[in-house]
Write an enzyme that holds these catalytic residues in place. Structure first.
Site, PDB file in Angstrom:
ATOM      1  N   HIS A 125      -8.201  -9.885  18.173  1.00  0.00           N
ATOM      2  CA  HIS A 125      -7.946  -9.342  16.897  1.00  0.00           C
ATOM      3  C   HIS A 125      -6.453  -8.985  16.809  1.00  0.00           C
ATOM      4  CE1 HIS A 125     -11.885  -7.988  15.317  1.00  0.00           C
ATOM      5  NE2 HIS A 125     -12.218  -7.739  16.214  1.00  0.00           N
TER       6      HIS A 125
ATOM      7  N   GLU B  59     -10.816  -7.992  21.818  1.00  0.00           N
ATOM      8  CA  GLU B  59      -9.923  -7.001  21.090  1.00  0.00           C
ATOM      9  C   GLU B  59      -8.544  -8.076  21.096  1.00  0.00           C
ATOM     10  OE1 GLU B  59     -11.255  -5.027  19.683  1.00  0.00           O
ATOM     11  OE2 GLU B  59     -12.921  -4.703  20.903  1.00  0.00           O
TER      12      GLU B  59
ATOM     13  N   CYS C 190     -19.180  -7.698  15.959  1.00  0.00           N
ATOM     14  CA  CYS C 190     -17.932  -7.227  15.481  1.00  0.00           C
ATOM     15  C   CYS C 190     -17.985  -6.141  14.519  1.00  0.00           C
ATOM     16  CB  CYS C 190     -16.895  -8.307  15.061  1.00  0.00           C
ATOM     17  SG  CYS C 190     -15.336  -7.686  14.838  1.00  0.00           S
ATOM     18  N   LEU C 191     -17.310  -4.913  14.473  1.00  0.00           N
ATOM     19  CA  LEU C 191     -17.400  -4.060  13.749  1.00  0.00           C
ATOM     20  C   LEU C 191     -16.902  -4.423  12.364  1.00  0.00           C
ATOM     21  CD1 LEU C 191     -16.261  -0.867  15.885  1.00  0.00           C
ATOM     22  CD2 LEU C 191     -18.785  -1.484  14.925  1.00  0.00           C
TER      23      LEU C 191
ATOM     24  N   GLY D 249     -15.366  -1.283  21.731  1.00  0.00           N
ATOM     25  CA  GLY D 249     -13.850  -1.451  21.720  1.00  0.00           C
ATOM     26  C   GLY D 249     -13.405  -1.561  20.303  1.00  0.00           C
TER      27      GLY D 249
ATOM     28  N   GLN E 113      -7.935  -3.510  12.737  1.00  0.00           N
ATOM     29  CA  GLN E 113      -9.507  -3.146  12.413  1.00  0.00           C
ATOM     30  C   GLN E 113      -9.232  -1.852  11.579  1.00  0.00           C
ATOM     31  OE1 GLN E 113     -11.627  -3.820  16.304  1.00  0.00           O
ATOM     32  NE2 GLN E 113     -13.293  -4.496  14.818  1.00  0.00           N
TER      33      GLN E 113
HETATM   34  O1  GNR Z   1     -18.802  -3.070  19.581  1.00  0.00           O
HETATM   35  C1  GNR Z   1     -18.618  -4.022  20.045  1.00  0.00           C
HETATM   36  N1  GNR Z   1     -19.456  -4.761  20.691  1.00  0.00           N
HETATM   37  C2  GNR Z   1     -19.041  -5.947  21.206  1.00  0.00           C
HETATM   38  C3  GNR Z   1     -20.282  -6.489  21.924  1.00  0.00           C
HETATM   39  C4  GNR Z   1     -19.721  -7.802  22.577  1.00  0.00           C
HETATM   40  C5  GNR Z   1     -18.654  -8.411  22.711  1.00  0.00           C
HETATM   41  C6  GNR Z   1     -17.607  -7.750  22.029  1.00  0.00           C
HETATM   42  C7  GNR Z   1     -18.016  -6.389  21.380  1.00  0.00           C
HETATM   43  S1  GNR Z   1     -16.546  -5.591  20.719  1.00  0.00           S
HETATM   44  C8  GNR Z   1     -17.383  -4.898  19.477  1.00  0.00           C
HETATM   45  C9  GNR Z   1     -16.247  -3.928  18.471  1.00  0.00           C
HETATM   46  C10 GNR Z   1     -15.530  -4.547  17.962  1.00  0.00           C
HETATM   47  O2  GNR Z   1     -15.611  -5.286  16.846  1.00  0.00           O
HETATM   48  N2  GNR Z   1     -14.105  -4.628  18.326  1.00  0.00           N
HETATM   49  O3  GNR Z   1     -13.342  -5.422  18.093  1.00  0.00           O
HETATM   50 NI    NI Z   2     -14.147  -6.695  16.751  1.00  0.00          NI
END
Ligand code: GNR
Ligand code: NI
Length: 170
Positions: free
Chosen positions: A139, A136, A93-94, A46, A51
């Site tokens: 965020h 998401e 989270c990325l 996601g 982001q």
């Molecule tokens: O890639 C993502 N993996 C994830 C794993 C468990 C719960 C939420 C996520 S979202 C994350 C990508 C991201 O940071 N989206 O904002």
């Molecule tokens: Ni995230």
């Protein structure tokens, strides 16, 4: 289409409440396409517009993003209208690299919003899909997983990151 730079903690844009999209035009659709490219490139399941530095209420989700022919879900101005249950599970989270944290979330959610053409959509989700949608939408409200863990863990992460930043600057 293009892969955009993903903003990392402690970037300011990650703390801001994103603004609703007023009209769905070419620019928003281009942003969506670039967000999808960026999510698959990362790879992640996601991505929310803040982001990539854009403080607008747009999210993309694809929990099967590693599979061959999966389809991204695009939501503009998403809102959680119903929840059911509560469940704790690990999240990453990325924008918060090197952090995995157990987060309590609703088990099921109903989310309403608009698709990339401005059509009303209503999604009922559970499992990882429900979790990703809530992550998401967080965020869009300036909330990241560090805000959903204990103060102790948050402090440990802060220290780890500031040491790391000091190291790369030296
Ligand atoms: O890639 C993502 N993996 C994830 C794993 C468990 C719960 C939420 C996520 S979202 C994350 C990508 C991201 O940071 N989206 O904002
Ligand atoms: Ni995230």
């Amino acid at each position: 289409m293009a892969v955009l730079e993903i903003k990392k903690f402690p970037a300011d844009v990650l703390k801001q409440k994103a603004l609703p999209v007023e009209q769905i035009d070419k620019d928003i659709q281009k942003l969506i396409d670039n967000m999808i490219d960026t999510m698959y490139d990362a790879p992640g399941i996601g991505l929310a517009a803040p982001q990539v530095g854009v403080s607008k209420r747009v999210i993309v989700v694809d929990i099967n993003s590693l599979e061959e022919d999966s389809e991204p879900v695009v939501l503009i101005n998403p809102e959680i209208t119903d929840t059911d249950g509560l469940i704790e599970s690990e999240e990453g989270c990325l924008s918060v690299p090197e952090c995995v944290a157990k987060v309590k979330r609703a088990e099921k959610v109903v989310v309403k919003g608009l698709d990339r053409d401005g059509k009303d959509v209503r999604i009922e989700a559970d499992g990882l899909f429900a979790r990703a949608l809530q992550h998401e939408i967080d965020h869009l409200n300036g909330v990241i997983i560090l805000d959903r863990i204990s103060q102790l863990k948050r402090e440990l992460y802060r220290k780890k990151i500031s040491k790391k930043m000091a190291r790369v600057q030296r």
